[in-house]
Design a protein around this motif. Sequence first.
Motif, short mmCIF file in Angstrom:
data_model
loop_
_atom_site.label_atom_id
_atom_site.label_comp_id
_atom_site.label_asym_id
_atom_site.label_seq_id
_atom_site.Cartn_x
_atom_site.Cartn_y
_atom_site.Cartn_z
N SER A 354 -2.03 -105.79 26.26
CA SER A 354 -3.49 -105.94 25.81
C SER A 354 -3.87 -104.69 25.06
O SER A 354 -4.60 -104.76 24.29
N PHE A 355 -2.60 -103.55 25.28
CA PHE A 355 -3.00 -102.31 24.32
C PHE A 355 -2.01 -102.11 23.19
O PHE A 355 -2.34 -102.11 21.94
N TYR A 356 -0.78 -102.77 23.43
CA TYR A 356 0.38 -102.60 22.27
C TYR A 356 1.29 -103.33 22.35
O TYR A 356 1.47 -104.12 23.14
N ILE A 357 1.96 -103.79 21.22
CA ILE A 357 3.32 -104.46 21.11
C ILE A 357 4.43 -103.60 21.41
O ILE A 357 4.69 -102.73 20.63
N SER A 358 5.15 -103.95 22.49
CA SER A 358 6.30 -103.24 23.13
C SER A 358 7.73 -103.57 22.60
O SER A 358 8.08 -104.87 22.43
N SER A 359 8.33 -102.95 22.02
CA SER A 359 9.75 -103.13 21.86
C SER A 359 10.77 -102.15 22.33
O SER A 359 10.14 -101.09 22.95
N TYR A 360 12.25 -102.25 22.51
CA TYR A 360 12.98 -101.40 22.72
C TYR A 360 13.93 -100.85 21.98
O TYR A 360 14.23 -101.50 20.73
N THR A 361 14.51 -99.75 22.06
CA THR A 361 15.56 -99.00 21.15
C THR A 361 16.66 -98.09 22.30
O THR A 361 16.13 -97.72 23.00
N PRO A 362 17.84 -98.68 22.05
CA PRO A 362 18.92 -97.77 22.91
C PRO A 362 18.78 -96.13 22.46
O PRO A 362 18.95 -95.51 23.39
N THR A 363 18.59 -95.75 21.10
CA THR A 363 18.62 -94.57 20.74
C THR A 363 17.59 -94.54 19.50
O THR A 363 17.31 -95.65 19.04
N LEU A 364 17.23 -93.47 19.04
CA LEU A 364 16.39 -93.15 17.89
C LEU A 364 17.10 -93.74 16.68
O LEU A 364 16.76 -94.05 15.85
N ALA A 365 18.33 -92.86 16.67
CA ALA A 365 19.17 -93.23 15.52
C ALA A 365 19.67 -94.49 15.23
O ALA A 365 19.74 -95.06 14.31
N ALA A 366 19.71 -95.44 16.39
CA ALA A 366 19.80 -96.82 16.25
C ALA A 366 18.52 -97.52 15.42
O ALA A 366 18.91 -98.46 14.54
N LEU A 367 17.48 -97.00 15.70
CA LEU A 367 16.45 -97.48 15.20
C LEU A 367 16.18 -97.24 13.81
O LEU A 367 16.05 -97.96 12.77
N ILE A 368 16.54 -96.08 13.46
CA ILE A 368 16.41 -95.61 12.03
C ILE A 368 17.75 -96.19 11.35
O ILE A 368 17.33 -96.53 10.15
N ARG A 369 18.84 -96.35 11.62
CA ARG A 369 19.89 -97.01 11.08
C ARG A 369 19.68 -98.63 10.68
O ARG A 369 19.67 -98.93 9.64
N ALA A 370 18.80 -99.22 11.65
CA ALA A 370 18.62 -100.59 11.77
C ALA A 370 17.56 -100.83 10.61
O ALA A 370 17.43 -101.63 9.76
N ARG A 371 16.81 -99.98 10.53
CA ARG A 371 15.61 -100.02 9.27
C ARG A 371 16.36 -99.53 8.03
O ARG A 371 15.97 -100.43 6.91
N GLN A 372 17.11 -98.58 7.93
CA GLN A 372 18.13 -98.66 6.77
C GLN A 372 18.69 -99.62 6.24
O GLN A 372 18.92 -100.20 5.19
N GLN A 373 19.58 -100.34 7.14
CA GLN A 373 20.26 -101.47 6.93
C GLN A 373 19.40 -102.53 6.58
O GLN A 373 19.86 -103.27 5.31
N ILE A 374 18.17 -102.89 7.01
CA ILE A 374 17.39 -103.94 6.57
C ILE A 374 17.03 -103.72 4.89
O ILE A 374 16.97 -104.65 4.35
N SER A 375 16.48 -102.47 4.75
CA SER A 375 16.02 -102.11 3.38
C SER A 375 17.26 -102.43 2.27
O SER A 375 16.99 -102.71 1.35
N ARG A 376 18.25 -102.03 2.84
CA ARG A 376 19.37 -102.27 2.00
C ARG A 376 19.92 -103.99 1.70
O ARG A 376 20.35 -104.15 0.51
N ASP A 377 19.81 -104.54 2.84
CA ASP A 377 20.36 -105.88 2.69
C ASP A 377 19.39 -106.92 2.71
O ASP A 377 19.53 -108.22 3.05
N ALA A 378 18.21 -106.53 2.25
CA ALA A 378 17.05 -107.80 2.24
C ALA A 378 17.22 -108.91 1.25
O ALA A 378 16.52 -109.77 1.33
N SER A 379 18.27 -108.68 0.45
CA SER A 379 18.28 -109.69 -0.68
C SER A 379 18.75 -110.97 -0.47
O SER A 379 18.59 -112.08 -0.90
N THR A 380 19.62 -111.13 0.67
CA THR A 380 20.46 -112.18 0.90
C THR A 380 19.98 -112.68 2.46
O THR A 380 19.84 -112.01 3.59
N GLN A 381 19.69 -114.07 2.65
CA GLN A 381 19.13 -114.53 3.77
C GLN A 381 19.82 -115.76 4.13
O GLN A 381 19.51 -116.88 3.34
N HIS A 382 20.69 -115.93 5.13
CA HIS A 382 20.92 -117.33 5.52
C HIS A 382 21.00 -117.47 7.12
O HIS A 382 21.24 -116.19 7.81
N PHE A 383 20.72 -118.53 7.55
CA PHE A 383 20.50 -118.57 9.08
C PHE A 383 21.39 -119.76 9.75
O PHE A 383 21.57 -120.85 9.16
#
Length: 562
Positions: A354-383
């Motif tokens: 009711s207060f916050y939207i929770s996510s998990y991350t194994p490490t801080l660096a993993a979260l930073i890398r994931a954001r960097q990867q998404i910003s680099r690779d956002a042009s291509t999307q296949h599902f």
Amino acid sequence: MCLNNLAKSLLTRFEQRGVQSDLDEAIERYQDALLDTGSGAPSLTGIEAFRLYFQLSCLSHASSREDLCAAKSWVASAEEMNHGSSLDAYQTALKFLDQHVALLSSSLRHFDVVKEATSTLAMDAFSCSLRNGASTTAVELVEQGHAVFWTQLARFRTPLDELSLSGDTGAALAEEFKQLSSHIRKAFDESTEDQSSQIRRLTMQWDDVVSRIRMLPDFSRFLLPPIFSDLQKAAEHGPVIIVNASKYSCDALIILSAHDPVHVPLDITRAEVSELSFEFQSLTEKFGSSNHELQLVSILRKLWLRIVSPVVKVLRESKVLRGSRIWWCPTAEFTLLPLHSAGPYEQKSRNLSSFYISSYTPTLAALIRARQQISRDASTQHFVAIGQANPVRGKELQCVAPELDIVAQHVAPVVPFTSLSGNHATVQGAFDSLSRNQWLHLACHGMPNRQKPFESSFAMRDGPLTIKDIIRSHLQNPEFAFLSACHTTVGDESSPDEASSMWSVDDEVARQIVSAFYGYLVDESGRLDCTRAAGALHKAVKSLRKMNIPLEQQIVFVHIGV
């Protein structure tokens, strides 16, 4: 007294000749002498011993396993005597661990070495830092220890692997580094007075090659711990809460984007956390067989009172707005507890959701890398949606086909969409599809392995598709995975961004959550945005609460990543 004199003699000889074996043997003799004198206030022997331990922190060259053992002994002695060098001891031990692991292959035998070496080292270092008022150091040390552990556990590429792949210069430096490290360790093992000059020469060469590696782009922190100013970037989109269990203390540390970390001492011991984790894991094995809601509520209330409520109080005091996203970064036994679902579960009281939207991350660096990867690779999307209702071993799943149809209805009008099922959903077929798609929905049996999480697998038509094999395949630009494992728990998956289940999922609940999730995720922009996944899952789960669905099924899905 004889042991003490022998240790002094060896220390003097080390300072004169620089022969590593003298230092290692002197430390052993001082350890024996300390055992003879017992604990308490540092005696003359203790003072000499800690003077000797400090020599370890000055070593810059490739460390041996004996150095690592000596540093861990320093940690134990400093903690036992409440000595002021304890934080230096942890920093030295983790530095040696980094150096030692850098040259290990990714064999299971070497993973066992790392597991034994790390055990509780990073968690205790975190506790020590907080007890010494060094909150930013706490973040750096626990992140350093976790990075070593997760790298070996998942067989991720090590910094040395990355260096080898960075170009001709990097490959040449990596080979030079490996050869020098090997020569130094061999010289340490066979060190004599005649070899002391050779050791000094090799050490100078090793220092030189490390300096040259650090001059390369992206390698300035090679074999150095991460720095807080870099790790703090993980909190740019919301607070990250490290929840740590050590035998010395249990603590939460809230990482904020523009302020110093906020320490939240937790009124719980590691033994109590372990007991709570065991109680919860035992309960999850009974889910689906009968009604265990009262037991589950009891556990979630304990989590709220002892761990989560104090954190929420500080978040609100820190002006973190209601409805904001937060990321949990748990360690030790906390990793097996559903922190995202904690709450008082009483009328007129609010649970964490009711207060916050929770996510998990194994490490801080993993979260930073994931954001960097998404910003680099956002042009291509296949599902791709992969479903296997009839694996070779395992009963038929009725939910898979309708689930894939629901995914197709929501996603196919937006991005290029492929569905893989039946006899085509094999291990190789899945790999081929994953190599061409950035987004994945997976519906099948899941087979957990809690002792070796990355050996957990998904049941394809012809055999298991393991988490380890997915990670080691180094897929190109993965962005999102929805892991819907019907009727069976799924282990500790790791991907750039994902929604997954913590234990057995009911067929009908899976269908409803999938429909609601993709309904909230897909907007009118014509693109999929994985940063919307946590909010979409939060809304989808909230919709389940209005359908009189058992509590265990309401809290089963979690979000990991950006």
